[in-house]
Design an enzyme around this catalytic site. Structure first.
Site, PDB file in Angstrom:
ATOM      1  CE  LYS A 222       4.678  -6.935   1.114  1.00  0.00           C
ATOM      2  NZ  LYS A 222       3.501  -6.811   0.265  1.00  0.00           N
TER       3      LYS A 222
ATOM      4  CG  ASP B 251       3.768  -3.281   0.440  1.00  0.00           C
ATOM      5  OD1 ASP B 251       2.710  -3.809   0.091  1.00  0.00           O
ATOM      6  OD2 ASP B 251       3.936  -2.869   1.606  1.00  0.00           O
TER       7      ASP B 251
HETATM    8  P1  NDP Z   1       1.724   3.727  -0.856  1.00  0.00           P
HETATM    9  O1  NDP Z   1       3.036   3.937  -0.205  1.00  0.00           O
HETATM   10  O2  NDP Z   1       1.552   4.107  -2.282  1.00  0.00           O
HETATM   11  O3  NDP Z   1       0.581   4.476  -0.027  1.00  0.00           O
HETATM   12  C1  NDP Z   1       0.353   4.206   1.311  1.00  0.00           C
HETATM   13  C2  NDP Z   1      -0.702   5.157   1.834  1.00  0.00           C
HETATM   14  O4  NDP Z   1      -1.058   4.775   3.156  1.00  0.00           O
HETATM   15  C3  NDP Z   1      -0.224   6.586   1.908  1.00  0.00           C
HETATM   16  O5  NDP Z   1      -1.329   7.437   1.731  1.00  0.00           O
HETATM   17  C4  NDP Z   1       0.299   6.681   3.335  1.00  0.00           C
HETATM   18  O6  NDP Z   1       0.283   7.987   3.863  1.00  0.00           O
HETATM   19  C5  NDP Z   1      -0.711   5.821   4.065  1.00  0.00           C
HETATM   20  N1  NDP Z   1      -0.106   5.222   5.260  1.00  0.00           N
HETATM   21  C6  NDP Z   1       0.958   4.406   5.318  1.00  0.00           C
HETATM   22  N2  NDP Z   1       1.221   4.053   6.595  1.00  0.00           N
HETATM   23  C7  NDP Z   1       0.292   4.675   7.332  1.00  0.00           C
HETATM   24  C8  NDP Z   1       0.008   4.723   8.725  1.00  0.00           C
HETATM   25  N3  NDP Z   1       0.755   4.036   9.588  1.00  0.00           N
HETATM   26  N4  NDP Z   1      -1.047   5.474   9.147  1.00  0.00           N
HETATM   27  C9  NDP Z   1      -1.807   6.172   8.254  1.00  0.00           C
HETATM   28  N5  NDP Z   1      -1.588   6.159   6.927  1.00  0.00           N
HETATM   29  C10 NDP Z   1      -0.566   5.421   6.490  1.00  0.00           C
HETATM   30  O7  NDP Z   1       1.375   2.181  -0.626  1.00  0.00           O
HETATM   31  P2  NDP Z   1       0.356   1.255  -1.393  1.00  0.00           P
HETATM   32  O8  NDP Z   1      -0.839   2.039  -1.797  1.00  0.00           O
HETATM   33  O9  NDP Z   1       1.111   0.498  -2.410  1.00  0.00           O
HETATM   34  O10 NDP Z   1      -0.027   0.210  -0.262  1.00  0.00           O
HETATM   35  C11 NDP Z   1      -1.124   0.432   0.640  1.00  0.00           C
HETATM   36  C12 NDP Z   1      -1.532  -0.890   1.268  1.00  0.00           C
HETATM   37  O11 NDP Z   1      -1.899  -1.821   0.226  1.00  0.00           O
HETATM   38  C13 NDP Z   1      -0.455  -1.614   2.079  1.00  0.00           C
HETATM   39  O12 NDP Z   1      -1.070  -2.328   3.114  1.00  0.00           O
HETATM   40  C14 NDP Z   1       0.119  -2.600   1.062  1.00  0.00           C
HETATM   41  O13 NDP Z   1       0.737  -3.698   1.700  1.00  0.00           O
HETATM   42  C15 NDP Z   1      -1.151  -3.023   0.349  1.00  0.00           C
HETATM   43  N6  NDP Z   1      -0.963  -3.603  -0.961  1.00  0.00           N
HETATM   44  C16 NDP Z   1      -0.348  -2.916  -1.977  1.00  0.00           C
HETATM   45  C17 NDP Z   1      -0.219  -3.503  -3.221  1.00  0.00           C
HETATM   46  C18 NDP Z   1       0.304  -2.742  -4.389  1.00  0.00           C
HETATM   47  O14 NDP Z   1       0.194  -3.258  -5.516  1.00  0.00           O
HETATM   48  N7  NDP Z   1       0.858  -1.554  -4.221  1.00  0.00           N
HETATM   49  C19 NDP Z   1      -0.634  -4.898  -3.464  1.00  0.00           C
HETATM   50  C20 NDP Z   1      -1.352  -5.512  -2.357  1.00  0.00           C
HETATM   51  C21 NDP Z   1      -1.457  -4.878  -1.163  1.00  0.00           C
HETATM   52  P3  NDP Z   1       1.525   8.997   3.609  1.00  0.00           P
HETATM   53  O15 NDP Z   1       1.285   9.562   2.223  1.00  0.00           O
HETATM   54  O16 NDP Z   1       1.400   9.987   4.699  1.00  0.00           O
HETATM   55  O17 NDP Z   1       2.764   8.175   3.684  1.00  0.00           O
END
Ligand code: NDP
Length: 450
Positions: free
Chosen positions: A130, A170
């Site tokens: 990562k 991510d």
């Molecule tokens: P994105 O950046 O596309 O979206 C993240 C979302 O989570 C946004 O809505 C963001 O809000 C919100 N968010 C982030 N940090 C916080 C926080 N501290 N408090 C509240 N809301 C928060 O990321 P992904 O959808 O790609 O990833 C989401 C999760 O899934 C992570 O844990 C990632 O590690 C995991 N994941 C992702 C994969 C992928 O293929 N993308 C694969 C496996 C796991 P805002 O819009 O305000 O920033």
């Protein structure tokens, strides 16, 4: 050495905490795995003798580097970048890059450790890694994001390669950032190879990579429900987050006949009792992926509630945490249970606090841990690597079927090792940890002490 002379779980964790002071998330992730693995290896001396868990919990390599870039006003900005290569016993290192102000070494070590087990569960040949930076893409112009990505790659390119380490996206790293990163890698090395996944379809991307994590999380829930002769159809669902994983979880829930009543971002959550249907989801995708706005605008557009905090006190049947780590506290888990939640499938990485997981399993809630439930994304990344090696693109229908097969396979592997004595309940946390451990550990045994 007799088994009784080996360290026990408490001694193991004491040592880990001493060697990794202050790295709370990393300690939490290792404890979750170790607590199951110690039970499993209690009578298997070879894993103790060869110090397998101790070795998996010590990353092969942690690279930390300075990333300098110039903002639109000509100011020099200095960020810190990392790549944590945890373990490459079953394949080249593989795992995403996260750009978020909260990123630090502990978070990346936890994610790389988890990734090792997640990748093992997919059945594909991928090790765990990562990386990322404490860079906040929010509020930055596209040119600023591009300059940051280029500067980040100026160092990262030395540590990655299509047979060495293949990063992906991510939080904060989506298709746009992958494009900038790949462009700079190609410029620096003069090689067009599958060194990153999540690429655009024009330059080596795979169909359904974008959808895979969210879809997979819902497929896992459907498998758990099928096992107890139920389904997602007709269920009220809570989804947190509104990024990549959340968006495609909503799409799949809708396709399976469920109703999504919440979404969240870092400024709060919306509660829409009428459901986030296909049309509203398209609006959210435009808001988050194109206009990069706040979810409060959804409430104004569709006339529903928006409030600060997280959505876990809304009554529902199923929950899909898809935002970030530790977003369901123990208290929130108890509220979900009190309100009658039936199943939880973790789209985000480690979104539930340790004691929250215990509360779910004690209450016999169907609980899918992230390393199993969100493995669909990296699985399709693995398939993107295969397509890149062969320089072909498979058809979308083939990939849809492969994703469903892989998620069903992960479910069945977890179920096999997660059976509990006394009742029919499947402890998917235990099942995932043990199934994933066996494959990595046995490869390590084959290599000897390296
Ligand atoms: P994105 O950046 O596309 O979206 C993240 C979302 O989570 C946004 O809505 C963001 O809000 C919100 N968010 C982030 N940090 C916080 C926080 N501290 N408090 C509240 N809301 C928060 O990321 P992904 O959808 O790609 O990833 C989401 C999760 O899934 C992570 O844990 C990632 O590690 C995991 N994941 C992702 C994969 C992928 O293929 N993308 C694969 C496996 C796991 P805002 O819009 O305000 O920033």
């Amino acid at each position: 050495m007799a088994i009784s002379d080996h360290v026990n779980l408490e001694q193991f964790m004491e040592g880990l905490k001493r060697r990794n002071p202050g790295e709370i998330e990393f300690q939490q992730a290792v404890y979750e795995v170790a607590s199951n693995v110690f039970d499993y290896i209690a009578d298997k001396e070879v894993y103790h003798d060869e110090q397998i868990l101790r070795r998996i919990a010590e990353p092969d390599r942690v690279v930390s580097f300075r990333v300098c870039w110039e903002d639109d006003n000509g100011n020099i900005r200095v960020q810190r970048g990392w790549r944590v290569q945890n373990n490459n016993s079953i394949g080249p290192y593989k795992g995403g890059l996260r750009f978020h102000p909260s990123v630090n070494q502990s978070i990346l070590k936890f994610l790389a450790f988890e990734q090792t087990f997640k990748n093992s569960l997919t059945g594909l040949p991928m090790g765990g890694a990562k990386g990322g930076a404490n860079f906040n893409p929010k509020g930055k112009s596209p040119r600023e994001v591009m300059r940051f990505c280029q500067s980040f790659m100026n160092e990262l390119y030395r540590h990655i390669g299509e047979d060495t380490d293949i990063p992906a996206g991510d939080i904060g790293v989506g298709a746009r950032e992958i494009g900038y990163l790949f462009g700079q890698y190609k410029r620096l090395t003069n090689r067009f190879v599958g060194v990153l996944t999540g690429k655009g379809m024009e330059f080596g991307g795979s169909p359904i990579r974008t959808e895979a994590t969210g879809y997979g999380t819902v497929y896992f829930m459907e498998s758990m429900l099928t096992n107890v002769k139920d389904s997602v159809e007709g269920k009220r669902c809570l989804v947190s987050g509104s990024g990549n994983v959340a968006q495609y979880a909503v799409e799949k829930i809708n396709q399976l006949g469920g109703k999504v009543v919440t979404l969240s971002d870092s400024s709060g959550f919306i509660y829409d009792p009428n459901g986030v249907d296909e049309e509203k989801l398209a609006w959210v995708m435009d808001l988050k992926n194109v206009r990069r706005g706040r979810l409060s605008e959804y409430a104004e557009e569709f006339g529903c509630a928006h409030q600060a905090g997280r959505p876990w006190d809304v009554e529902a049947d199923l929950a899909f945490p898809c935002a970030t780590q530790n977003e369901i506290s123990t208290e929130e888990a108890k509220v979900l249970i009190k309100n009658g939640i039936r199943g939880v499938s973790e789209g985000a990485n480690m979104p539930t606090e340790q004691n929250g997981i215990h509360a779910f399993t004690e209450a016999r809630i169907l609980f899918a841990p992230s390393k199993a439930a969100n493995a669909g994304g990296v699985a399709v990344s693995g398939l993107e690597m295969s397509q890149n090696s062969a320089r072909i693109t498979w058809k979308e229908e083939e990939l849809q079927k492969l994703l469903l097969d892989i998620m069903t396979g992960i479910h069945d592997r977890c179920a096999e090792h997660g059976r509990t004595s006394g009742d029919d309940y499947i402890d998917y946390v235990k099942g995932a940890n043990i199934a994933a451990f066996i494959k990595v550990a046995d490869a390590m045994l084959a290599y000897g002490v390296v």
